[in-house]
Motif scaffolding. Structure first.
Motif, PDB file in Angstrom:
ATOM      1  N   THR A  50      -3.773  47.887 -90.214  1.00 51.19           N
ATOM      2  CA  THR A  50      -3.402  49.285 -90.500  1.00 51.19           C
ATOM      3  C   THR A  50      -4.814  49.834 -90.519  1.00 51.19           C
ATOM      4  O   THR A  50      -4.659  51.061 -90.508  1.00 51.19           O
ATOM      5  CB  THR A  50      -2.866  49.097 -91.792  1.00 51.19           C
ATOM      6  N   THR A  73      -2.994  53.064 -89.455  1.00 45.81           N
ATOM      7  CA  THR A  73      -2.834  54.097 -90.098  1.00 45.81           C
ATOM      8  C   THR A  73      -4.106  54.928 -90.143  1.00 45.81           C
ATOM      9  O   THR A  73      -4.205  56.055 -90.586  1.00 45.81           O
ATOM     10  CB  THR A  73      -2.370  53.978 -91.555  1.00 45.81           C
ATOM     11  N   THR A 109       1.799  55.834 -86.136  1.00 50.30           N
ATOM     12  CA  THR A 109       1.482  55.407 -87.402  1.00 50.30           C
ATOM     13  C   THR A 109       0.371  55.914 -87.925  1.00 50.30           C
ATOM     14  O   THR A 109       0.010  56.007 -89.072  1.00 50.30           O
ATOM     15  CB  THR A 109       1.425  54.036 -87.593  1.00 50.30           C
ATOM     16  N   ASN A 111      -2.511  58.213 -89.538  1.00 54.51           N
ATOM     17  CA  ASN A 111      -2.598  59.343 -90.500  1.00 54.51           C
ATOM     18  C   ASN A 111      -3.898  59.963 -90.576  1.00 54.51           C
ATOM     19  O   ASN A 111      -3.908  60.784 -91.203  1.00 54.51           O
ATOM     20  CB  ASN A 111      -2.078  58.760 -91.867  1.00 54.51           C
ATOM     21  N   SER A 134       3.056  62.567 -88.690  1.00 51.66           N
ATOM     22  CA  SER A 134       1.838  62.404 -89.548  1.00 51.66           C
ATOM     23  C   SER A 134       2.194  62.783 -91.124  1.00 51.66           C
ATOM     24  O   SER A 134       3.199  63.610 -91.234  1.00 51.66           O
ATOM     25  CB  SER A 134       0.795  63.179 -89.267  1.00 51.66           C
TER      26      SER A 134
END
Length: 190
Positions: A50, A73, A109, A111, A134
């Motif tokens: 992530t 992310t 995924t 962000n 987002s």
């Protein structure tokens, strides 16, 4: 193993490839974890990663391909800084190398994209493709793509609660840029 620690493999000169496909519990690649691994050519990520930390692969001057890592992310500042031979970053599929149209494809995924993530990646060409969803409007950081001169197009759209806020200098010095198509942009900086 849930994390590759900060600096864990920094400057390991004999390292040529990284295969993390079976590392199902791996969540984080730490800051400078593989920085200055000058013989590293390929990274095959794990779907569970992530976060890619600050300068995680900085100055891996022979790195050409990054595949997988499609749950990311957060890509922190200068994660791929100075990877001058980097041609393909495909984080939205499980593609495992070979001949392909190269570009930067970021996972749905994602962000947060840090500053100067691809600065000095002179071999990157083609398009940049952004997430469809987002959770924050602060997706970009100033200078996210500064210095990436081979990119010809930028495409992205958001269907989440927020639109993109593009800060100052996000696309600075992208001398080959021919088109931009960003749906859901709230504001564009200088």
């Amino acid at each position: 193993m849930t994390e590759i620690a900060d600096g864990a493999f920094e400057s390991v000169q004999n390292l040529e490839g990284i295969g993390l496909q079976g590392a199902f519990a791996l969540e984080r690649i730490g800051a400078r974890a593989f920085a200055d691994c000058t013989n590293l050519t390929q990274v095959y990520g794990s779907g569970s990663v992530t976060e890619i930390g600050d300068e995680a692969f900085a100055d891996c001057t022979n790195l050409t391909q990054v595949y997988g890592s499609y749950s990311v992310t957060e890509i922190d500042d200068e994660a791929f800084f100075g990877c001058s031979k980097l041609e393909c970053v495909m984080m939205n599929s499980s593609y495992e190398g070979g001949e392909a149209e190269c570009s930067i494809t970021l996972p749905n995924t994602l962000n947060s994209l840090g500053a100067r993530v691809f600065d000095g990646c002179d071999a990157l060409q083609g398009g940049v493709y952004f997430p469809m969803y987002s959770e924050t409007e602060e997706f970009f950081t100033a200078d996210s793509f500064a210095g990436v001169s081979g990119i010809t197009g930028i495409e992205g759209s958001t269907y989440g609660e927020y639109g993109y806020v593009i800060p100052d200098n996000a696309f600075k010095d992208m001398t080959s840029l021919e088109y931009v198509s960003l749906k859901g942009v709230v504001s564009i900086g200088a």
